[in-house]
Design an enzyme around this catalytic site. Structure first.
Site, PDB file in Angstrom:
ATOM      1  NE  ARG A   1       3.120  -6.856  -3.218  1.00 35.56           N
ATOM      2  CZ  ARG A   1       2.842  -5.589  -3.521  1.00 35.56           C
ATOM      3  NH1 ARG A   1       3.823  -4.674  -3.501  1.00 35.56           N
ATOM      4  NH2 ARG A   1       1.623  -5.218  -3.847  1.00 35.56           N
TER       5      ARG A   1
ATOM      6  CG  HIS B   1       1.621 -11.272   2.130  1.00 35.19           C
ATOM      7  ND1 HIS B   1       2.427 -10.552   1.288  1.00 35.19           N
ATOM      8  CD2 HIS B   1       0.343 -11.018   1.724  1.00 35.19           C
ATOM      9  CE1 HIS B   1       1.697  -9.895   0.397  1.00 35.19           C
ATOM     10  NE2 HIS B   1       0.425 -10.161   0.648  1.00 35.19           N
TER      11      HIS B   1
ATOM     12  CE  LYS C   1       1.120  -9.086  -7.089  1.00 38.85           C
ATOM     13  NZ  LYS C   1       0.266  -9.642  -6.001  1.00 38.85           N
TER      14      LYS C   1
ATOM     15  CG  HIS D   1      -2.695  -2.751  -2.229  1.00 38.97           C
ATOM     16  ND1 HIS D   1      -3.500  -2.747  -1.114  1.00 38.97           N
ATOM     17  CD2 HIS D   1      -1.826  -3.788  -2.053  1.00 38.97           C
ATOM     18  CE1 HIS D   1      -3.164  -3.735  -0.311  1.00 38.97           C
ATOM     19  NE2 HIS D   1      -2.154  -4.382  -0.862  1.00 38.97           N
TER      20      HIS D   1
ATOM     21  CE1 TYR E   1      -4.644  13.991  -6.454  1.00 42.52           C
ATOM     22  CE2 TYR E   1      -5.839  11.958  -6.035  1.00 42.52           C
ATOM     23  CZ  TYR E   1      -5.815  13.332  -6.173  1.00 42.52           C
ATOM     24  OH  TYR E   1      -6.978  14.032  -6.028  1.00 42.52           O
TER      25      TYR E   1
ATOM     26  NE  ARG F   1       1.767  -6.392   1.164  1.00 38.91           N
ATOM     27  CZ  ARG F   1       1.968  -5.232   0.551  1.00 38.91           C
ATOM     28  NH1 ARG F   1       3.004  -4.471   0.903  1.00 38.91           N
ATOM     29  NH2 ARG F   1       1.165  -4.818  -0.410  1.00 38.91           N
TER      30      ARG F   1
END
Length: 398
Positions: free
Chosen positions: A241, A331, A268, A357, A367, A334
């Site tokens: 980001r 952005h 984030k 995410h 994980y 991404r």
């Protein structure tokens, strides 16, 4: 006989105080100096007490009778009217001290540890720009829904509906904090849910191979600051980001291990994030280190040395390169990386993990970052090579 206004006005001072009775304990005392003072005499537990109401004509006859009647109701409950007035004054003083701004700042201090620097900056800017000028000085109990709605309307009229939605949310949080700390009785921002219509979400768009080639060619001849060029290059190479690049610190980079470890407080999703560094990324970082490596941040603000690069710098540079407003944004890189890497055959969970995410599936979320680190390293190098191939017209035609 009860007093009249004419009788009070005609009352003359004498050498001794003069008492003019109105009934039920209320009387007017005329002092030798001419001042006229309301008094109320009453009993509690058999003891006589005197309550000073104020002076005439500041307090009229009808007002004095109203105060007396209210005092009589308190006395029936065993309460001294003077004590009730003192409590009222204390509450007024406390109310004047507990302004919206004071409580908002207290709320911010308690919550700031759980926020990213960027979110904290958003809140403080919104408070300073939109909220404090309107209701900051008001006692928080005096703020009404109409006051908050006026703030939201001003933001909406300048086309900042998303800002208005955030302002309502932040005001509501402050009011709820005040209620929880017994300094407010309700949240006047709560009824305003739905007062601002959320604008349609403009999703980031993936750039085509031609778009990426064009961008990199324009970047190569851009005449702005070299640090801005490297910032755009890092966004392309790492697809993090924009705020994560802007607030990046040299202490987070481990060039010998080819890793960028972004602390949780700057992410984030509030989780530490590892970005494997491709060879091209390390080359860009070494060049940047020669320029800003003596400081804490990779991209310090040119005007404010203790701050970081402005949030508008990258998009402004893209505009100077000739891209229309909204045509390309930081952005979009991404979305581009996600699309192209899927096309290159990389597994969705690897790409999503590298994009940092939120994983709704709790099993997948369990994980560890390191479980897929080798595959992610290979993917990031392949992505950097693909970017180079786009410019040289080599590599896979995705």
């Amino acid at each position: 006989m009860p007093l009249t206004d004419i009788k009070i006005r005609q009352a003359k001072a004498s050498e001794r105080p003069l008492k003019l009775s109105d009934g039920n304990g209320l009387y007017l005392e005329v002092k030798p100096n001419g001042s006229k003072l309301w008094r109320y005499r009453y009993r509690i537990d058999g003891k006589e007490n005197l309550f000073a109401l104020g002076d005439y004509p500041t307090i009229t006859l009808s007002e004095a009778r109203k105060v007396r009647d209210d005092a009589r109701e308190l006395i029936k409950k065993g309460q001294h009217p003077a004590h009730d007035r003192q409590n009222g004054r204390r509450q007024t003083i406390a109310s004047n001290r507990d302004t919206f701004k004071a409580i908002a700042q207290e709320w911010i201090e308690k919550k700031r540890g759980g926020w990213t620097p960027y979110y904290l900056l958003q809140i403080e800017r919104g408070m300073k720009t939109d909220i404090y000028p309107r209701i900051g000085r008001l006692p928080i109990r005096a703020v009404t829904s109409a006051d908050v709605l006026a703030i939201l309307d001003r933001a909406s009229k300048r086309g900042a509906e998303t800002v208005a939605l955030n302002l309502r949310q932040w005001c509501s949080a402050v009011f709820r904090y005040a209620v929880a700390t017994l300094r407010a009785d309700l949240d006047p921002a709560a009824p305003l849910r739905g007062a601002v219509i959320r604008p349609p979400v403009e999703h980031s768009k993936p750039l085509s191979r031609e778009d990426i080639a064009d961008l990199q060619k324009r970047l190569a001849v851009y005449g702005g600051h070299r640090t801005t060029i490297i910032a755009v290059r890092l966004l392309l190479l790492t697809f993090v980001r924009t705020t994560e690049v802007r607030h990046a610190e040299w202490a987070d980079f481990h060039l010998e291990e080819a890793e960028w470890r972004i602390p949780a407080e700057r992410m984030k999703m509030r989780r530490m994030h590892i970005v494997p560094l491709a060879r091209q990324t390390i080359e860009a970082l070494r060049e940047l280190k020669a320029v800003t490596g003596d400081g804490r941040c990779l991209f310090p603000n040119t005007r404010r040395p203790h701050d970081v690069m402005s949030g508008t710098t990258v998009n402004r540079a893209l505009s100077i390169m000739g891209f229309a407003v909204g045509e390309v944004s930081g952005h979009d890189f991404r979305a581009t990386a996600s699309t192209r890497l899927h096309e290159m055959g990389y597994r969705s969970e690897i790409i999503e993990l590298q994009l940092a995410h939120t994983e709704r599936n709790r099993v997948k979320a369990a994980y560890n970052h390191a479980d897929y680190l080798a595959e992610r390293r290979q993917m990031m190098q392949a992505w950097a090579d693909w970017l180079d191939g786009v410019v040289s017209d080599k590599g896979p035609l995705l």
